[in-house]
Design an enzyme around this catalytic site. Structure first.
Site, PDB file in Angstrom:
ATOM      1  N   LYS A  34      43.029  42.607  45.489  1.00  0.00           N
ATOM      2  CA  LYS A  34      41.737  43.256  45.264  1.00  0.00           C
ATOM      3  C   LYS A  34      41.355  43.234  43.789  1.00  0.00           C
ATOM      4  O   LYS A  34      40.220  42.914  43.431  1.00  0.00           O
ATOM      5  CB  LYS A  34      41.777  44.704  45.774  1.00  0.00           C
ATOM      6  CG  LYS A  34      40.458  45.463  45.584  1.00  0.00           C
ATOM      7  CD  LYS A  34      39.302  44.785  46.321  1.00  0.00           C
ATOM      8  CE  LYS A  34      37.960  45.427  46.001  1.00  0.00           C
ATOM      9  NZ  LYS A  34      37.827  46.781  46.558  1.00  0.00           N
TER      10      LYS A  34
ATOM     11  N   GLY B 174      21.354  37.526  35.814  1.00  0.00           N
ATOM     12  CA  GLY B 174      20.619  38.779  35.943  1.00  0.00           C
ATOM     13  C   GLY B 174      21.049  39.758  34.883  1.00  0.00           C
ATOM     14  O   GLY B 174      21.569  39.372  33.831  1.00  0.00           O
TER      15      GLY B 174
ATOM     16  N   CYS C  94      32.383  50.375  41.557  1.00  0.00           N
ATOM     17  CA  CYS C  94      33.673  49.712  41.781  1.00  0.00           C
ATOM     18  C   CYS C  94      33.992  48.664  40.728  1.00  0.00           C
ATOM     19  O   CYS C  94      34.991  48.773  40.017  1.00  0.00           O
ATOM     20  CB  CYS C  94      33.694  49.080  43.168  1.00  0.00           C
ATOM     21  SG  CYS C  94      33.655  50.288  44.517  1.00  0.00           S
TER      22      CYS C  94
END
Length: 445
Positions: A216, A265, A272
């Site tokens: 993760k 962007g 998170c």
């Protein structure tokens, strides 16, 4: 664990933030009896009414469906789940530790301290929270020390990969499942829990605990790197007259690179990715892996610079003047499809511009309430059109479909100065220019 074979599995989900809400509803949809644990009374009442305490497309109907059916309920009492559940999912938050880049694991350890003394029989406790590598073993030691069942309580780690605004879809149809386990029994139980998506073709990676923890963190670090990379190329595009949107399209055809997350962007934000990246760097520092810190520090710096670049461009388009200027910010959430304003680039830019002395008015379809809590001194408008009234510059900072569908010709008469800065690079430049607007987008000519 064999007694569960004669009935559907019972699942406990501890923590009902973004991850826990989606996990609770998803497990019920998979056909299991589910109890979610939430200690906040207001959130608990909402959940037992079938309402999520946050905005996520499709989540409320799914919660309502299974609360009404009786398959899903929520409680604040750990004694209701301790020996009832076959599998306990820990979905506690891991925010950034105040005054540090490290992850604050106090909520995870609080769950352990509340649950462990109540566990009197063999069970599987599965962490889904995003944690620094090594946390699972600390959880295991803490659990075994306090649980009457001792080492019969097995720890596994099963990281989530939910994208805000796509949380329900990603819960029900994950693009991969990672099982960090220590026994064949734990693996078999997790395969039983996730039998539905596995049957649909979701691939499974079985690994040890530290690998599951690193997956993760590594995924978030790579995603942040990819976003910052395309934003760095946007700076090159500005310097050379290239178009970063066409550049991203061409790069995306390379199978080694891929098009996903390759959109220039205002940079990444949310609750998170930023804090997980910093926690990953902090843990790398503890482990002495300096190369990771060097790389990811630059990624984070590029992300922050992108926000400053939008502020500088706004100043340029206002003729170098801030005082007396009205600036409209379209968007408050860190991305479309959510009401999450944590570390939102849109609100960060709005706040910086206000500090320079301009009047800033914000509109967002879903995140207004949360935005007011974080930035109470900004002005807020009930509609996009109202937010644009008498503006000297309009900034497009969150990619809601509503903003792409705005009629620039109709807005032209409401603003004082028809300048639009498309920081998300997804407005139709030709349409806005044809309506008499000065259109600017970082990375596009």
């Amino acid at each position: 664990m064999s007694e569960a074979t004669s009935r559907p599995l019972r699942i406990a989900v501890i923590g009902t933030g973004y991850l826990g809400c989606n996990t609770s509803a998803g497990m019920a949809e998979f056909g299991f009896d589910v109890i979610g644990v939430e200690i906040d009374e207001h959130r608990l009442k909402l959940l037992n009414d079938g309402k999520a305490p946050l905005y996520e497309p499709g989540l409320d109907p799914l919660l309502k469906k299974h609360v009404d059916s009786g398959r899903l309920r929520f409680t604040s009492d750990y004694t209701e789940i301790a020996d009832w559940a076959d599998v306990h999912f820990i979905c506690a938050g891991t925010p950034q530790l105040e005054g540090s880049e490290a992850a604050d694991l106090s909520q995870v350890y609080s769950v352990v301290d509340m649950l462990a003394p109540l566990l009197t029989k063999p069970t599987l406790v599965v962490g889904r929270s995003t944690v620094p590598v090594g946390t699972s073993k600390a959880v295991e030691e803490r659990m075994h020390r306090q649980a009457p069942a001792g080492s019969a309580v097995e720890i596994a780690w099963q990281p989530e990969f939910l994208r805000e605004a796509h949380g329900v879809e990603d819960t029900l149809h994950p693009d991969r499942l990672v099982f960090g386990v220590q026994s064949a029994t734990a693996e078999a139980r997790l395969r039983e829990v996730f039998a539905t998506p596995i049957g649909e073709g979701s691939p499974v990676v079985v690994c040890n605990l530290p690998t599951a923890e690193l997956v993760k963190g590594g995924a978030n670090a790579f995603l942040a790197t990819k976003i910052s990379f395309i934003n760095a190329l946007a700076e090159m595009a500005d310097a050379t007259g290239a178009d970063v949107t066409q550049l991203a399209e061409a790069l995306g055809y390379d199978k080694r690179i891929g098009r996903g997350a390759l959109n220039a962007g205002p940079g990444y934000g949310g609750g998170c990715l930023p804090k997980d990246l910093r926690a990953f760097m902090h843990r790398a520092g503890e482990l002495g892996v300096e190369e990771v810190i060097t790389l990811l520090r630059e990624v984070d710096d590029i992300n922050q610079h992108r926000r400053a670049r939008i502020v500088d461009l706004t100043h340029e388009m206002l003729g170098g003047q801030w005082i007396g200027k009205n600036v409209t910010v379209l968007g408050a959430a860190f991305k479309a499809g959510t009401d999450d304003v944590r570390d939102s680039p849109a609100l960060d830019v709005a706040g910086r511009i206000q500090l320079h002395g301009a009047n800033v008015t914000v509109y967002d379809p879903e995140a207004m309430e949360n935005a007011r809590k974080v930035r109470p001194t900004l002005r807020y408008a009930p509609t996009a059109a109202e937010a644009c009234r008498e503006a000297h510059a309009v900034l497009h900072l969150t990619e809601w479909p509503e903003f792409r569908e705005l009629d620039p010709a109709a807005l032209r008469g409401a603003v004082t100065n028809p300048v639009v800065i498309d920081a998300r690079l997804n407005l139709d430049a030709d349409t806005w220019r044809a309506a008499g607007w000065t259109y600017r987008a970082p990375g596009r000519p």
